[in-house]
Scaffold this motif. Structure first.
Motif, short mmCIF file in Angstrom:
data_model
loop_
_atom_site.label_atom_id
_atom_site.label_comp_id
_atom_site.label_asym_id
_atom_site.label_seq_id
_atom_site.Cartn_x
_atom_site.Cartn_y
_atom_site.Cartn_z
N HIS A 12 -77.96 39.61 111.73
CA HIS A 12 -78.43 40.71 110.87
C HIS A 12 -79.22 41.76 111.66
CE1 HIS A 12 -82.25 38.50 110.60
NE2 HIS A 12 -82.79 39.60 110.11
N TYR A 13 -79.66 41.42 112.88
CA TYR A 13 -80.37 42.43 113.67
C TYR A 13 -79.47 43.63 113.95
CZ TYR A 13 -85.02 40.72 114.15
OH TYR A 13 -86.31 40.40 113.87
N LYS A 56 -79.71 46.39 111.37
CA LYS A 56 -80.94 47.16 111.18
C LYS A 56 -80.72 48.59 111.64
CE LYS A 56 -84.07 43.23 111.77
NZ LYS A 56 -84.82 43.10 110.51
N GLU A 92 -93.54 37.64 114.68
CA GLU A 92 -93.61 37.48 113.22
C GLU A 92 -94.95 36.88 112.84
OE1 GLU A 92 -89.60 36.30 111.33
OE2 GLU A 92 -89.80 34.99 113.07
N ARG A 110 -88.41 26.45 105.34
CA ARG A 110 -87.21 26.23 106.14
C ARG A 110 -87.42 25.19 107.23
NH1 ARG A 110 -86.31 30.88 108.95
NH2 ARG A 110 -84.07 30.71 109.10
N TYR A 148 -84.48 22.97 108.43
CA TYR A 148 -83.54 23.60 109.37
C TYR A 148 -84.22 23.87 110.71
CZ TYR A 148 -82.35 27.96 111.76
OH TYR A 148 -82.13 28.91 112.72
N ASP A 194 -83.10 29.76 117.14
CA ASP A 194 -83.24 30.56 115.91
C ASP A 194 -83.29 32.06 116.20
OD1 ASP A 194 -83.72 30.76 113.04
OD2 ASP A 194 -85.76 31.39 113.56
N MET A 195 -83.89 32.44 117.31
CA MET A 195 -84.12 33.87 117.56
C MET A 195 -83.55 34.37 118.89
SD MET A 195 -85.83 35.04 114.90
CE MET A 195 -86.59 36.57 115.40
N HIS A 255 -80.66 37.07 118.03
CA HIS A 255 -81.28 38.39 117.87
C HIS A 255 -81.78 38.99 119.19
CE1 HIS A 255 -80.83 37.23 113.80
NE2 HIS A 255 -81.98 36.62 113.64
N LYS A 273 -93.45 32.80 115.87
CA LYS A 273 -93.90 32.80 114.48
C LYS A 273 -95.42 32.65 114.47
CE LYS A 273 -89.69 31.33 112.29
NZ LYS A 273 -89.20 32.67 111.90
N ARG A 324 -96.78 41.46 112.83
CA ARG A 324 -95.33 41.50 112.69
C ARG A 324 -94.86 42.77 113.35
NH1 ARG A 324 -91.54 43.71 108.57
NH2 ARG A 324 -89.55 42.69 109.04
N GLN A 332 -89.26 47.45 114.12
CA GLN A 332 -89.87 47.21 112.81
C GLN A 332 -91.32 46.81 113.00
OE1 GLN A 332 -87.21 44.20 111.23
NE2 GLN A 332 -88.32 42.55 112.18
C1 BG6 Z 1 -83.70 34.91 111.01
C2 BG6 Z 1 -84.42 33.69 111.50
O1 BG6 Z 1 -82.44 34.99 111.59
O2 BG6 Z 1 -84.44 36.06 111.34
C3 BG6 Z 1 -85.80 33.63 110.90
O3 BG6 Z 1 -83.69 32.53 111.16
C4 BG6 Z 1 -86.56 34.91 111.14
O4 BG6 Z 1 -86.53 32.52 111.40
C5 BG6 Z 1 -85.72 36.12 110.75
O5 BG6 Z 1 -87.75 34.88 110.40
C6 BG6 Z 1 -86.39 37.41 111.16
O6 BG6 Z 1 -85.70 38.49 110.62
P1 BG6 Z 1 -86.41 39.85 110.28
O7 BG6 Z 1 -85.31 40.73 109.80
O8 BG6 Z 1 -87.45 39.57 109.27
O9 BG6 Z 1 -87.02 40.33 111.57
#
Ligand code: BG6
Length: 493
Positions: free
Chosen positions: A176-177, A180, A214, A221, A224, A233-234, A238, A343, A348, A381
């Motif tokens: 999803h990055y 953005k 973050e 979660r 997972y 995860d990151m 991303h 995290k 953030r 962001q």
């Molecule tokens: C997700 C991770 O892909 O991206 C999460 O699994 C993380 O752990 C999140 O918090 C962060 O996304 P964003 O868009 O809030 O920066």
């Protein structure tokens, strides 16, 4: 091109991602009139819900996530919703789903989208069943949420099974990055301007920093996350994608395979790390208790402790990673890329900082004041913007007194439009069949190829991550990691 008809099926339709991200994104697409008129949204889950109960659940989620709902829009969206209870093992449940999918006018020309917001172990079984039911003919598309597997072998296995059922052109792997706005803007900044690109190389750039910090913890979660950790995860997705967009060569054109081809070359140029380099150039952390945004929060240990069963954690899962990477090609030889993510940090903020070299010769030998290398700070962001740090003369007599100044571009004031959420853009790209902002099979596998030996080394050495207080900037060793090279983490905000 936007099709006229679409059936959008979400596996994991009552899950976190669906309720927090996908349905709010679809709501906004509805609001903007981007959804094809003839669209149905089918939530699939193990929960026993009829359509009305599902609509009520989604309505509550929208109220929570979007807030002030436009009544007409939410009514239109809710009317599109259906729910199918499905146990993957149960043939009868699958027949219900097949039946619903076939039960519509002009079924042949309907774009079927299957969004798999479930654990990656289910990707293969779900695709097989869709194939068995004859539900996968183009224009059907499947969307795979991350994580795509747990390591290279499992990613390959998933890609192979999904690839038996769907053609690569039908498979959309989400990061999803890439959806953005600020991340797409990176491409525009680099390639729709002439100012930066001539300097964008090892001649003029000293190093690059990419931070995704973050304040949230793992929260719900943990089940997972505890098998994943920050690297999977990151970083694997991303952060490496951000690195690719910063480091890649100009594509011939966006909107074709070129962007993915160029990203792929960067991934291939990532220098594999030896055991010695892993220990020296990567720092892992794990949050302890501490204050975040004025509130005392629990340690990761305590959060894992709450999960009664199934935890494989032995104190080894990291919630923070900082590392130094190298891209071995002509453009980037000798330019370190410092990456970090964590995290429960002090703020953030996702940012990319390009630090340029010092001028090759000092023509102000008697200057006073302060100088710093030029820096381009790209804020991804929360507040999208760009800041270019330069050096200027402070007005006044008495010789050259220098001072860092900055040119600021704040997107919220430069543009008045609403910035769509990443998922909004990506979901509409799937419906339209535009794969540019999705990960290709080879990209995912190349990223795992780089990450795998690192995780393997950690597992073998069994060393626990360093503890850092929640609400801090991570373990102090992450600061040492960059400072021992005579550099420092640059934070603007
Ligand atoms: C997700 C991770 O892909 O991206 C999460 O699994 C993380 O752990 C999140 O918090 C962060 O996304 P964003 O868009 O809030 O920066």
């Amino acid at each position: 091109l936007m099709p006229e008809r679409c059936d959008f099926t979400v596996f994991g339709g009552t899950g976190n991602l669906s309720l927090h991200k996908l349905l709010p994104a679809l709501y906004h697409s509805e609001l903007e009139g981007h959804l094809p008129d003839d669209t149905r949204i089918i939530g699939v889950s193990l929960t026993d819900l009829d359509d009305d109960a599902y609509r009520a659940l989604v309505h509550d989620a929208l109220l929570e996530q979007v807030g002030d709902l436009d009544d007409d829009t939410s009514e239109r969206l809710l009317a599109r919703l259906h729910h199918v209870r499905l146990d993957i093992e149960e043939a009868a449940d699958w027949h219900n789903l097949y039946g619903l999918l076939k039960d519509r006018p002009e079924v042949e020309s309907t774009v079927r989208v299957y969004y798999l917001a479930v654990a990656p172990t289910l990707f293969g079984p779900i695709c097989r069943r869709l194939g068995d039911g004859g539900m996968t003919e183009a224009p059907a598309r499947v969307v795979l949420e991350k994580p795509l597997g747990h390591d290279l072998a499992s990613a390959r296995a998933i890609n192979a099974v999904v690839g038996e059922v769907f053609d690569e052109s039908q498979i959309f792997r989400i990061d999803h990055y890439l959806g953005k706005e600020s991340v797409q803007n990176l491409l525009v900044t680099r390639f729709a301007n002439t100012l930066l690109e001539p300097l964008w190389n090892s001649h003029w750039i000293d190093h690059i920093q990419i931070t995704v910090a973050e304040t949230v913890g793992v929260g719900e979660r943990v089940g997972y996350y505890d098998r994943a950790g920050a690297m999977r995860d990151m970083v694997q997705n991303h952060l490496l994608q951000l690195l690719c967009l910063v480091a890649m060569e100009p594509p011939i054109e966006v909107g074709r395979e070129d962007v993915r081809d160029e990203k792929m070359k960067v991934l291939q140029a990532l220098k594999p790390m030896t055991a010695v380099e892993i220990d020296r150039d990567i720092v892992r952390g794990r949050y302890a208790a501490g204050p975040v945004e004025g509130r005392q929060v629990k340690s990761y240990d305590e959060e894992v402790g709450r999960v009664s069963t199934g935890s494989t954690d032995e104190g080894l899962t990291e919630t923070f990673v900082a590392l130094k990477a190298e891209v071995q090609n002509w453009r980037w030889a000798g330019v370190p890329f410092y990456l970090r993510t964590g995290k429960r940090m002090d703020r953030r903020s996702s940012e990319i900082v390009v630090v340029f070299k010092e001028p090759p010769h000092d023509v102000f030998p008697h200057r006073t004041g302060v100088t710093a290398p030029n820096r381009l700070h790209i804020q991804v962001q929360p507040d999208e913007g760009m800041r270019l740090h330069l050096t200027a003369k402070e007005p006044g007599p008495g010789g050259y007194r220098l001072k860092p100044v900055s040119l600021d571009l704040n997107f919220a004031s430069a543009f008045t439009q609403r910035s769509p959420d990443a998922y909004e853009r990506l979901l509409m790209d799937v419906v339209k069949g535009n794969p540019t902002l999705f990960m290709r099979r080879d990209e995912v596998e190349a990223a795992w190829t780089w990450v795998d030996p690192i995780i393997q080394h950690w597992t073998e050495s069994g060393l626990p991550p360093k503890r850092y207080a929640a609400g801090s900037a991570g373990p102090t060793t992450a600061i040492t990691l960059i400072e021992r090279d005579g550099r420092s983490w640059q934070e603007d905000s």
